[in-house]
Design a protein around this motif. Structure first.
Motif, short mmCIF file in Angstrom:
data_model
loop_
_atom_site.label_atom_id
_atom_site.label_comp_id
_atom_site.label_asym_id
_atom_site.label_seq_id
_atom_site.Cartn_x
_atom_site.Cartn_y
_atom_site.Cartn_z
N VAL A 70 0.81 -1.21 0.00
CA VAL A 70 0.00 0.00 0.00
C VAL A 70 0.84 1.27 0.00
CG1 VAL A 70 -2.00 -1.07 1.10
CG2 VAL A 70 -0.20 -0.08 2.53
N SER A 71 0.29 2.29 -0.63
CA SER A 71 0.77 3.67 -0.55
C SER A 71 -0.46 4.53 -0.34
CB SER A 71 1.48 4.09 -1.83
OG SER A 71 2.61 3.29 -2.10
N GLY A 72 -0.24 5.74 0.19
CA GLY A 72 -1.38 6.61 0.41
C GLY A 72 -0.97 8.07 0.43
N PHE A 73 -1.92 8.92 0.12
CA PHE A 73 -1.67 10.35 0.24
C PHE A 73 -2.92 11.05 0.73
CE2 PHE A 73 -3.44 10.17 -4.06
CZ PHE A 73 -4.23 11.31 -4.12
N MET A 79 -3.86 14.31 9.57
CA MET A 79 -4.45 12.99 9.34
C MET A 79 -3.37 11.98 8.99
SD MET A 79 -7.82 13.22 9.76
CE MET A 79 -8.82 12.19 8.71
N LEU A 80 -2.39 12.40 8.19
CA LEU A 80 -1.31 11.49 7.81
C LEU A 80 -0.45 11.09 9.00
CD1 LEU A 80 -0.03 12.79 4.35
CD2 LEU A 80 -1.25 10.67 4.83
N GLU A 81 -0.31 11.97 9.97
CA GLU A 81 0.45 11.60 11.16
C GLU A 81 -0.22 10.44 11.89
OE1 GLU A 81 3.43 12.38 12.51
OE2 GLU A 81 3.69 13.28 10.51
N GLY A 88 3.19 2.55 10.46
CA GLY A 88 4.63 2.44 10.65
C GLY A 88 5.42 3.17 9.57
N PRO A 89 6.73 3.26 9.75
CA PRO A 89 7.56 4.08 8.86
C PRO A 89 7.84 3.46 7.50
CG PRO A 89 8.93 2.98 10.50
CD PRO A 89 7.51 2.66 10.85
N ARG A 94 2.27 10.23 1.73
CA ARG A 94 2.72 11.54 1.27
C ARG A 94 1.60 12.58 1.40
NH1 ARG A 94 6.06 10.09 -4.34
NH2 ARG A 94 6.59 7.94 -3.74
N VAL A 95 2.02 13.82 1.66
CA VAL A 95 1.09 14.94 1.59
C VAL A 95 0.96 15.34 0.12
CG1 VAL A 95 0.64 17.33 2.23
CG2 VAL A 95 1.66 15.77 3.90
#
Length: 241
Positions: A70-73, A79-81, A88-89, A94-95
């Motif tokens: 998965v990837s997400g933005f 919200m991303l935090e 996890g890292p 990405r913003v």
């Protein structure tokens, strides 16, 4: 003392923690939208999936638990935090703005999921073009949008003289944990959606109006009955041609 109010429309940074707690447990997201998306996605093991507008990442987490890469933005860094704490890292988060060119390579993903994202946009064309670009040939775009007739009827009930056949902006005020927040969305008729998908290079393979999962009935009996007879969302699976 009146509730704190934000002058910024759609400020998810301000609402991040409260909105996340609400969407993790209430019927609309936790027992209706997300289960339906996962059912439509099916077996995702080994597939590269982009969660567009991933927010705090509940759907991203579920897709990874099912074996997806998965990837997400999201536009909201707050919200991303929360999503990073959950995922996890090692997950690419990405913003980014769904209305702008996306920071991903061509043909990078097997699937893109855009759940309750497109209703923030007046013009779907550039965004669908970007989704098509980052998908592999034959890849899937899974979309969830507000049901256009449900929004039309809500506006009529509120005294707004809306035209179902038009594309128009509508607003409401959310109240969460003592904060009030102006929220703005765009509604468009079903034919405008399907025209946009076709123009963007997609073929509709599934159009769905599912019910909430059965366990929601005991938890939210009134809302469950309402969603069973009056769906609030439309679900699409689109194939990139």
């Amino acid at each position: 003392m009146p509730p704190e109010e934000s002058a910024v429309v759609n400020d998810y940074d301000l609402l991040a923690e409260s909105y996340t707690a609400m969407s993790d447990t209430e019927i609309q997201n936790a027992y209706y939208e997300r289960p339906a998306v996962l059912a439509l996605a099916g077996d995702v093991a080994g597939r590269r999936i982009l969660d567009a507008g991933c927010g705090a990442g509940p759907l991203t987490v579920s897709l990874r638990e099912r074996g997806a890469e998965v990837s997400g933005f999201d536009l909201s860094s707050s919200m991303l935090e929360i999503a990073r704490q959950r995922l996890g890292p090692d997950v690419d988060l990405r913003v980014a703005d769904v209305a702008e060119p996306l920071p991903y390579a061509d043909n990078a993903f097997d699937d893109v999921v855009a759940s309750l994202v497109l209703h923030y946009l007046e013009d779907w064309g550039p965004t669908l073009g970007e989704f098509h670009r980052v998908l592999k040939p034959g890849g899937r775009l899974i979309v969830v949008v507000d049901h256009p007739y449900a929004i039309h009827m809500l506006q009529r009930q509120a005294g707004q003289e809306t035209d179902y056949s038009a594309t128009y902006e509508w607003t409401e005020t959310w109240e969460i944990d003592g904060r009030t927040m102006p929220m703005s969305f765009w509604n468009r008729p079903l034919h405008a959606m399907t025209d946009a998908f076709t123009a963007g290079g997609f073929r509709i393979s599934v159009l769905s109006e599912p019910k909430p999962v059965p366990e929601a009935e005991a938890l939210f009996p009134e809302d469950y009955r309402m969603l069973c007879v009056s769906p609030s969302c439309l679900f699409f699976v689109l194939q990139a041609e």
